[in-house]
Write an enzyme that holds these catalytic residues in place. Structure first.
Site, PDB file in Angstrom:
ATOM      1  CD  GLU A   1     -15.671 -16.701  14.886  1.00 40.19           C
ATOM      2  OE1 GLU A   1     -16.915 -16.765  14.888  1.00 40.19           O
ATOM      3  OE2 GLU A   1     -14.972 -16.955  13.884  1.00 40.19           O
TER       4      GLU A   1
ATOM      5  CB  CYS B   1     -19.589 -22.149   9.916  1.00 39.86           C
ATOM      6  SG  CYS B   1     -21.122 -21.333  10.320  1.00 39.86           S
TER       7      CYS B   1
END
Ligand code: SF4
Length: 337
Positions: free
Chosen positions: A147, A215
């Site tokens: 990521e 998240c």
């Protein structure tokens, strides 16, 4: 009570205590998040629609059971795009890719299907927005994680990576007036906050994302471990070693002085972890299938006569729609977006 009777009574108590079965607290929410569910459905539908082989750049999600299942069904996991035949179907993993990879795929005429989690895409878009406005971006994340590599690729000249508060002290910036921070989506909330605090101390005008980047799934699973680990003697986290959010769950328990073990399944359980009377918290990282949680709980039931209690700290009801090119894969498919 005489001393002899008192000793016998205490011994009996110890025996009763030792024969008490293990108690399992099953954390909820745990396991698959909406981004992982979506990535898995994308591979399933691509295999169904296009037939094997379909190619996936890196692991679709960081879990060895998921990867092995798809390998057997005809997915081919590649590190480099030149391993994909010209014109082949290529999936990007839930962790996202840099623009450089998209460009190479285009040049090779690959049919790309994007399984990047929308919450990772959100961070990419923030990086693009800040870099276009002339900001230097401090990205808080783990070096080498897929990521982070993908996000940094959006504006390589504008992004600096920090992993610790000490890294913040080492930053040397030509211009401190236009400065922003972003974070990887699966960090420890507490670690990220420590680094953000240090950034704000050193650079009081630094800007952040409008809505935090870590998240909802990462936050909920971490909060469950924080709330429940004080009630238990051992924590078992189902997940693979290369899963960042699973690693963080195990770390959070250890930081609270509760022994914790990150395992891919019950075969990795070491009997020395239990004397037979513990309370054990079982949870799972966002990429770990519920089937391995079930196998683990079944093993604890069978081996230690475990009683199981589900402890839910929050409901989750998040769904991310599939890419358009896959919506017709299954007749009567419904896209609830
Ligand atoms: S852990 Fe969070 S960012 Fe990663 S795939 Fe799941 S929802 Fe998306």
């Amino acid at each position: 009570m005489s001393n002899i009777r008192k000793d016998a009574f205490e011994l009996l108590n110890v025996r009763i205590e030792m024969s008490r079965p293990i108690k399992v607290l099953l954390a909820s929410p745990r396991g698959f998040c909406a981004g992982v569910e979506r990535a898995i459905e994308i591979v399933e539908r691509a295999l169904e629609k296009f037939g094997p082989p379909v190619y996936v750049r890196h692991e679709i999600v960081h879990n060895k059971h998921v990867v092995e299942r798809f390998r057997q069904e005809g997915a081919v996991f590649v590190d480099h795009l030149d391993e994909v035949p010209v014109g082949g179907h290529l999936m990007y993993s839930a962790h996202g890719v840099s623009p450089e990879i998209r460009k190479i795929a285009e040049e090779r005429n690959l049919k790309a299907i994007d399984a990047t989690c929308p919450l990772v895409t959100k961070v990419h878009l923030e990086a693009i927005k800040f870099s276009k406005a002339g900001y230097t971006i401090v990205l808080i994340g783990h070096e080498g994680h897929d990521e982070v590599i993908g996000t940094m690729g959006e504006a390589p000249e504008a992004i600096l990576l920090v992993e610790t508060p000490e890294d913040v002290d080492q930053l040397e910036l030509a211009d401190e007036t236009r400065l922003a921070y972003l974070t990887q989506t699966t960090l420890s909330v507490d670690d990220a906050n420590r680094i953000i605090r240090r950034l704000k101390e050193r650079f009081p005008n630094i800007e952040g994302p409008k809505k935090e980047d870590i998240c909802y799934a990462t936050q909920n699973r971490q909060e469950a471990v924080q709330l429940l680990s004080d009630e238990v003697d051992v924590v078992l986290v189902l997940g693979s070693q290369n899963s960042s959010n699973s690693q963080r769950l195990a770390e959070i328990a250890r930081e609270r002085d509760v022994p914790s073990h990150l395992i891919d399944g019950p075969s990795e359980i070491d009997p020395s972890w239990f004397a037979g009377n513990e309370t054990v918290l079982v949870t799972a990282g966002a990429s770990a299938p519920e089937s391995v949680v079930k196998q683990c709980v079944d093993y604890l039931r069978k081996t230690y006569d475990a009683e199981v209690e589900t402890r839910s700290i929050r409901d989750e009801d998040v769904y991310f729609p599939l890419p358009k090119q896959l919506l017709s894969a299954i007749p009567n498919s419904v896209n609830p977006s």
